[in-house]
Design a protein around this motif. Structure first.
Motif, PDB file in Angstrom:
ATOM      1  N   LYS A 151       0.870  -1.177   0.000  1.00 55.02           N
ATOM      2  CA  LYS A 151       0.000   0.000   0.000  1.00 55.02           C
ATOM      3  C   LYS A 151       0.907   1.227   0.000  1.00 55.02           C
ATOM      4  CE  LYS A 151      -1.969   1.529   3.772  1.00 55.02           C
ATOM      5  NZ  LYS A 151      -2.619   2.745   4.203  1.00 55.02           N
ATOM      6  N   ASP A 154       0.057   6.632   2.394  1.00 55.77           N
ATOM      7  CA  ASP A 154      -0.874   7.719   2.101  1.00 55.77           C
ATOM      8  C   ASP A 154      -0.802   8.793   3.189  1.00 55.77           C
ATOM      9  OD1 ASP A 154      -1.782   5.955   3.947  1.00 55.77           O
ATOM     10  OD2 ASP A 154      -3.677   5.496   2.963  1.00 55.77           O
ATOM     11  N   SER A 191       3.540  -6.951  10.563  1.00 58.51           N
ATOM     12  CA  SER A 191       4.912  -6.577  10.208  1.00 58.51           C
ATOM     13  C   SER A 191       5.496  -5.638  11.253  1.00 58.51           C
ATOM     14  CB  SER A 191       4.952  -5.911   8.825  1.00 58.51           C
ATOM     15  OG  SER A 191       4.344  -6.742   7.872  1.00 58.51           O
ATOM     16  N   ARG A 211      -1.945   3.788  14.588  1.00 56.92           N
ATOM     17  CA  ARG A 211      -3.296   4.261  14.269  1.00 56.92           C
ATOM     18  C   ARG A 211      -4.329   3.372  14.973  1.00 56.92           C
ATOM     19  NH1 ARG A 211      -4.646   5.410   8.114  1.00 56.92           N
ATOM     20  NH2 ARG A 211      -4.809   3.144   7.949  1.00 56.92           N
ATOM     21  N   THR A 212      -4.182   2.058  14.799  1.00 57.93           N
ATOM     22  CA  THR A 212      -5.125   1.136  15.445  1.00 57.93           C
ATOM     23  C   THR A 212      -4.337   0.117  16.264  1.00 57.93           C
ATOM     24  OG1 THR A 212      -6.480   1.298  13.460  1.00 57.93           O
ATOM     25  CG2 THR A 212      -7.080  -0.410  15.036  1.00 57.93           C
ATOM     26  N   LYS A 331      -9.851  -8.080  12.673  1.00 59.80           N
ATOM     27  CA  LYS A 331      -8.629  -7.654  11.980  1.00 59.80           C
ATOM     28  C   LYS A 331      -7.623  -8.754  12.262  1.00 59.80           C
ATOM     29  CE  LYS A 331      -7.392  -3.273  11.723  1.00 59.80           C
ATOM     30  NZ  LYS A 331      -7.459  -1.823  11.582  1.00 59.80           N
TER      31      LYS A 331
HETATM   32  P1  NA7 Z   1      -1.356  -4.606   8.107  1.00 63.85           P
HETATM   33  O1  NA7 Z   1      -1.812  -5.696   8.963  1.00 63.85           O
HETATM   34  O2  NA7 Z   1      -2.289  -4.057   7.089  1.00 63.85           O
HETATM   35  O3  NA7 Z   1      -0.888  -3.436   9.077  1.00 63.85           O
HETATM   36  C1  NA7 Z   1      -0.626  -2.166   8.597  1.00 63.85           C
HETATM   37  C2  NA7 Z   1      -0.530  -1.208   9.743  1.00 63.85           C
HETATM   38  O4  NA7 Z   1      -0.202   0.062   9.249  1.00 63.85           O
HETATM   39  C3  NA7 Z   1      -1.813  -1.056  10.500  1.00 63.85           C
HETATM   40  O5  NA7 Z   1      -1.537  -0.880  11.845  1.00 63.85           O
HETATM   41  C4  NA7 Z   1      -2.376   0.215   9.897  1.00 63.85           C
HETATM   42  O6  NA7 Z   1      -3.287   0.875  10.712  1.00 63.85           O
HETATM   43  C5  NA7 Z   1      -1.135   1.008   9.716  1.00 63.85           C
HETATM   44  N1  NA7 Z   1      -1.280   2.052   8.713  1.00 63.85           N
HETATM   45  C6  NA7 Z   1      -1.586   1.905   7.414  1.00 63.85           C
HETATM   46  N2  NA7 Z   1      -1.609   3.102   6.807  1.00 63.85           N
HETATM   47  C7  NA7 Z   1      -1.324   4.014   7.757  1.00 63.85           C
HETATM   48  C8  NA7 Z   1      -1.219   5.415   7.762  1.00 63.85           C
HETATM   49  N3  NA7 Z   1      -1.407   6.111   6.660  1.00 63.85           N
HETATM   50  N4  NA7 Z   1      -0.928   6.036   8.925  1.00 63.85           N
HETATM   51  C9  NA7 Z   1      -0.750   5.317  10.038  1.00 63.85           C
HETATM   52  N5  NA7 Z   1      -0.830   3.990  10.106  1.00 63.85           N
HETATM   53  C10 NA7 Z   1      -1.116   3.343   8.976  1.00 63.85           C
HETATM   54  O7  NA7 Z   1      -0.042  -4.993   7.324  1.00 63.85           O
HETATM   55  P2  NA7 Z   1       1.166  -5.893   7.801  1.00 63.85           P
HETATM   56  O8  NA7 Z   1       2.226  -5.791   6.773  1.00 63.85           O
HETATM   57  O9  NA7 Z   1       1.558  -5.595   9.192  1.00 63.85           O
HETATM   58  O10 NA7 Z   1       0.582  -7.344   7.813  1.00 63.85           O
HETATM   59  C11 NA7 Z   1      -0.057  -7.882   6.662  1.00 63.85           C
HETATM   60  C12 NA7 Z   1      -0.261  -9.335   6.806  1.00 63.85           C
HETATM   61  O11 NA7 Z   1       0.928 -10.016   6.503  1.00 63.85           O
HETATM   62  C13 NA7 Z   1      -0.567  -9.839   8.150  1.00 63.85           C
HETATM   63  O12 NA7 Z   1      -1.855  -9.684   8.543  1.00 63.85           O
HETATM   64  C14 NA7 Z   1      -0.198 -11.298   8.073  1.00 63.85           C
HETATM   65  O13 NA7 Z   1      -1.195 -11.996   7.401  1.00 63.85           O
HETATM   66  C15 NA7 Z   1       1.003 -11.245   7.221  1.00 63.85           C
HETATM   67  P3  NA7 Z   1      -4.883   0.582  10.583  1.00 63.85           P
HETATM   68  O14 NA7 Z   1      -5.065  -0.746  11.245  1.00 63.85           O
HETATM   69  O15 NA7 Z   1      -5.187   0.524   9.114  1.00 63.85           O
HETATM   70  O16 NA7 Z   1      -5.529   1.691  11.271  1.00 63.85           O
END
Ligand code: NA7
Length: 868
Positions: A151, A154, A191, A211-212, A331
């Motif tokens: 991704k 953003d 990650s 963020r979450t 999630k």
């Molecule tokens: P994830 O699980 O999609 O985590 C991405 C994290 O990044 C998540 O905490 C997001 O918060 C955060 N995020 C994404 N965009 C932003 C922005 N713009 N600002 C702040 N924080 C952000 O990806 P992973 O790579 O950790 O894991 C993917 C999968 O790989 C995992 O589930 C396993 O199956 C192996 P959000 O929750 O969206 O608020």
């Protein structure tokens, strides 16, 4: 590595991706003599394990299970060193596999397929790569992974930062050293949670921007689990087979313990066991109902929060790390090694973006409304455009026609997650609509590859060159995927399962949550039924077996399976007393029913003695008096009582805010036709006359009934019209008996296997009415005069022998100018919509029923605030 341009012009198959799926596909296709090339943008095999080299990257499915199982010899030759292998070890394994089967010669590395066009004349795909290679292939297979398209960050100003920038999903090959550096980590998914403790070991300062908050449990990494190793040692084939037929792709013990009814001791014991075991499928299965029941889910969620609070010393940080905005599991939960402990280190700080959002990234660091942070490095662990990102990244289209991206603009649509209408010979491995990310990927990948390869072989054997799903099959599968998700809590979360992490991406639940076992069964049945839902063509002719593989609601199917497993004798083979005792015993096993304001039992005079009734008063507000619904239970005029339909009455009362009076009429065979109908009419009159005393609004009276209760409700309405009263505001007939003719198609379609069988219905009729009486409108209301009847809401169910007579009644009433609301309970049986608390998919149907009931009455007059 092959030189560019050395690729043959024409191939049987092209595969995109040289990870777990692509390697196995290549091996299987070559074994069967297909010419095939694999393309991968990476410089080596590995797929996800090539790119995600960040510190701490590991699988979070035990490696005993996260492994190929297609070749016992391969299993003998490779031993994993840990319970959860590291990325370098998994990459080594995939390299080992590539070498062992001599796969590299057919893989083009550092090459991406950029466009794919279907040539209808040639019945081939024309592909172009980023090295300007042009090639044609019969089959184009995306083995590109579910989490491979990062991704974009953003965040405003992300390209401005002058320090080092790292993405966990594109980590450099060379070692990164954070020693003495001030590091920012953005993202706390898997990650982030895996890498943060290791980054903290080196960095002089680590600031985590969250963020979450995410649920995570300790991985408890170490040697592979002894119990699994033992099982594998004793019976590897049996173990692998049970994995293939398990819900998640790992043979784990399941439970039928419900969180909501378990004792505190049992809850605690089960939770602690799962916490200590350190496995995702363990903590996701503490209770049988945690995926569907918010109260049960909250028990597990709160116990995890307690653990977080007990680990993290600073209470404010601990609280910020406690997930509160999504149900546990909705999630992707994480496994960690010392993640929460990391926040106890003096040089590690958590910034809660919910309180202190990032306003921009600057040359030096990160700005929030209150603070400016300076960093030497920023690590983005911000996730992926999951499941669809890589698929639509290639410009896939019919010659001059619709592109995949356009087709999926509102969300992906697939048949079995394997193919999509309009794109012949285009396959996806672990595509949207398959169990994929909700399962052990290794098992799901092997199943998909085996299916696709088997399909290509069958086609070759039969002389077919093209295959494509039918629109009916695809929309049926999409519906089933949605139905499976809808009964769970998953769609409530802003997760990447829902596409919610990518701005502008449609909110659709992407994977199939029905289970690896259920999914495999569906795929196998499709083949066994001659490729149901696919059209095929070629020199061998044309073939199209159109149809939908799963039409029944998933929880209804589950209930039927459970009942079949019990091997109970058919009700109609029992003496009446035993059948009644059986119904009472079943009722005792039901989960708690919905709460209402008050429940009281009483008796009312009937034509031949008193009739017991149970009154359900809604909880205030609104304060009474309320409209009144007189309800008659189901049970074929023979079975049932005030307890049998108690959950449904409570549900109707809670949903409608009406007083519900459930009446226990006389039963057959002791009192045969027309006793039940006479009692029903008498009950209506008595309730009408005593409405005020019962807490009802005089003149606001509706009637409702299920099955045989629907029969006597309908008959009582005809009697009331003929007798000039009482005035009935409306009638709710739930899968009612309205005719005695048992020859309509729904009887032959659904007469067996769906609880109410044709044989049982005949048994009911024989107990209630003589054959000579069965044409009487007093028992077959469809045959009566329908003019001037009150408005009707009639519910019919797809898998009900009585469906077609219900439909006929709805049509006949419409023809008689009676207002009709016909609710078709899609995917339901005669009984399932009434199974409150058991069949979750019945809830929307009952919501419609309640809405119809409310609509029978005038809108409540709101008390004026200034009154008095
Ligand atoms: P994830 O699980 O999609 O985590 C991405 C994290 O990044 C998540 O905490 C997001 O918060 C955060 N995020 C994404 N965009 C932003 C922005 N713009 N600002 C702040 N924080 C952000 O990806 P992973 O790579 O950790 O894991 C993917 C999968 O790989 C995992 O589930 C396993 O199956 C192996 P959000 O929750 O969206 O608020």
């Amino acid at each position: 590595m092959n030189q560019p341009g050395a690729v043959p012009q024409q191939l049987d198959a092209v595969v995109v991706g040289a990870g777990f799926s692509g390697l196995y596909l290549l091996h299987r296709l070559r074994q069967l003599g297909f010419s095939v090339k694999v393309f991968d943008s990476a410089s080596d095999v590995g797929g996800t394990w090539y790119w995600n080299r960040y510190p701490g990257a590991r699988c979070d499915i035990p490696t005993t299970d996260y492994t190929y199982s297609f070749d016992p010899e391969l299993e003998k030759e490779w031993t994993w060193s840990e319970k959860y292998a590291t990325q370098p070890e998994i990459l080594d394994y995939l390299r080992f596999v590539a070498d062992r089967y001599g796969l590299r010669s057919d893989i083009e590395f550092s090459t991406s397929v950029t466009s794919a066009r279907w040539d209808e004349g040639e019945r081939r795909w024309r592909l172009t790569t980023d090295r300007n290679q042009q090639l044609r292939c019969r089959y184009y297979i995306m083995a590109s992974g579910c989490l491979s398209m990062p991704k974009s960050p953003d965040i405003e100003g992300a390209d401005r930062f002058a320090g080092q920038v790292y993405f966990t999903s594109r980590w450099p090959q060379e070692r990164v050293d954070f020693t003495g550096r001030r590091v920012a980590a953005i993202g706390t998914g898997s990650s982030g949670i895996q890498s943060i403790p290791l980054i903290a070991e080196q960095a002089s300062q680590l600031t985590v921007f969250q963020r979450t908050p995410n649920f995570s449990i300790p991985a408890d990494n170490g040697p592979a689990p002894a119990d699994r190793l033992k099982r594998l040692g004793e019976d590897r084939d049996g173990y692998r087979l049970s994995a293939r037929w398990s819900r998640g792709g790992i043979p784990v013990e399941t439970t039928d313990i419900l969180g909501v009814t378990a004792s505190e001791a049992v809850r605690r014991q089960r939770f602690e066991a799962a916490w200590g075991q350190g496995e995702l499928f363990g903590i996701l299965g503490v209770f049988a109902d945690q995926v569907v029941n918010p109260a049960s889910n909250e028990i597990v969620a709160e116990m995890i929060r307690e653990k977080i609070r007990s680990i993290v010393k600073d209470p404010e940080t601990a609280e910020a790390l406690c997930p509160q905005d999504h149900y546990f599991g909705t999630k992707r939960p994480c496994l960690d090694t010392g993640y929460f402990e990391t926040y106890n280190l003096p040089h590690v700080r958590l910034v809660d973006l919910r309180k202190q959002p990032i306003t921009s990234i600057t040359e030096q660091g990160i700005e929030t409304p209150d603070e400016s942070f300076e960093f030497d490095a920023i690590v983005y662990a911000t996730g992926f455009d999951a499941m669809t990102g890589a698929l639509v990244a290639v410009d896939v289209a019919m010659g001059g026609g619709l592109s995949l991206k356009d087709k999926w603009a509102g969300g992906p649509s697939t048949y079995l997650g394997l193919m999509t209408v309009g794109f012949p010979n285009f396959f996806m491995i672990t595509g949207p609509g398959s169990p994929s990310v909700l399962s052990n990927m290794a098992v799901s990948i092997e199943q998909h590859v085996d299916w696709v390869v088997g399909c290509l072989k069958d086609m070759r054997d039969e002389g077919f060159e093209t295959i494509e799903p039918t629109p009916l099959a695809e929309s049926g599968w999409d519906q089933h995927v949605r139905d499976c998700a809808a009964i769970t809590l998953y769609p409530t979360a802003n997760s990447w399962y829902m596409g919610a992490n990518v701005p502008g991406k449609p909110r659709v639940f992407l994977p199939y949550i029905g289970g690896v076992d259920a999914y495999r069964r569906a795929c196998d049945e499709v083949v066994a039924q001659g490729y149901l839902g696919f059209q095929m063509a070629g020199p061998g002719g044309e073939q199209c077996r159109d149809g939908v593989i799963r039409r029944m609601q998933p929880d209804v199917a589950m209930v039927l399976e459970m009942m079949a497993e019990l091997g109970l004798p058919p009700l109609e083979t029992l003496p009446v007393a035993d059948a009644r005792a059986f119904m009472t015993a079943i009722a005792a096993t039901r989960p708690p029913s919905p709460e209402v304001g008050e429940v009281t039992d009483g008796v009312m005079p009937g034509p031949d003695g008193d009739l017991p009734y149970r009154l359900y008063r809604p909880a205030a507000p609104p304060e009474g008096p309320h409209p009144v619904v007189v309800y008659f239970h189901g049970g074929g005029w023979v079975l049932g009582d005030l307890d049998s339909d108690d959950p449904l009455c409570r549900d109707l009362c809670a949903r409608t805010a009406a007083v519900v009076v459930s009446v226990n009429y006389r039963h057959a065979p002791e009192a045969r036709f027309p006793a039940a109908a006479e009692d029903a009419f008498a009950a209506l009159r008595w309730v009408d006359a005593n409405a005020s005393e019962l807490g009802g609004i005089p003149g606001q009276l509706a009637v409702a009934g299920w099955s045989a209760g629907g029969n006597i409700a309908a008959v009582a309405c005809q009697k009331a019209r003929d007798a000039g009263g009482p005035d009935i505001s409306g009638q709710l007939l739930i899968t009612p008996v309205v005719d005695s003719q048992m020859t309509r198609p729904s009887f032959s379609e659904n007469g067996d296997g769906y609880i109410l069988t044709g044989a049982l219905m005949r048994w009911f009729w024989d107990h209630y009415a003589d054959p000579a009486d069965r044409g009487d409108p007093g028992v077959a209301p469809l045959r009566g005069n329908l003019d001037g009847l009150p408005p009707v809401c009639i519910v019919t169910a797809d898998f009900d022998p009585l469906r077609d007579e219900g439909v006929a009644y709805a049509r006949a009433l419409e023809a008689a100018a009676v207002p009709v609301r016909h609710v078709r309970a899609r995917g339901h049986t005669h009984t399932s919509v009434t199974m409150v608390g058991v069949v979750i998919s019945g809830a929307p149907v009952r919501a419609e029923m309640a809405e119809a009931l409310r609509g029978f009455f005038p809108a409540p007059v709101r008390a004026s605030r200034t009154a008095g």
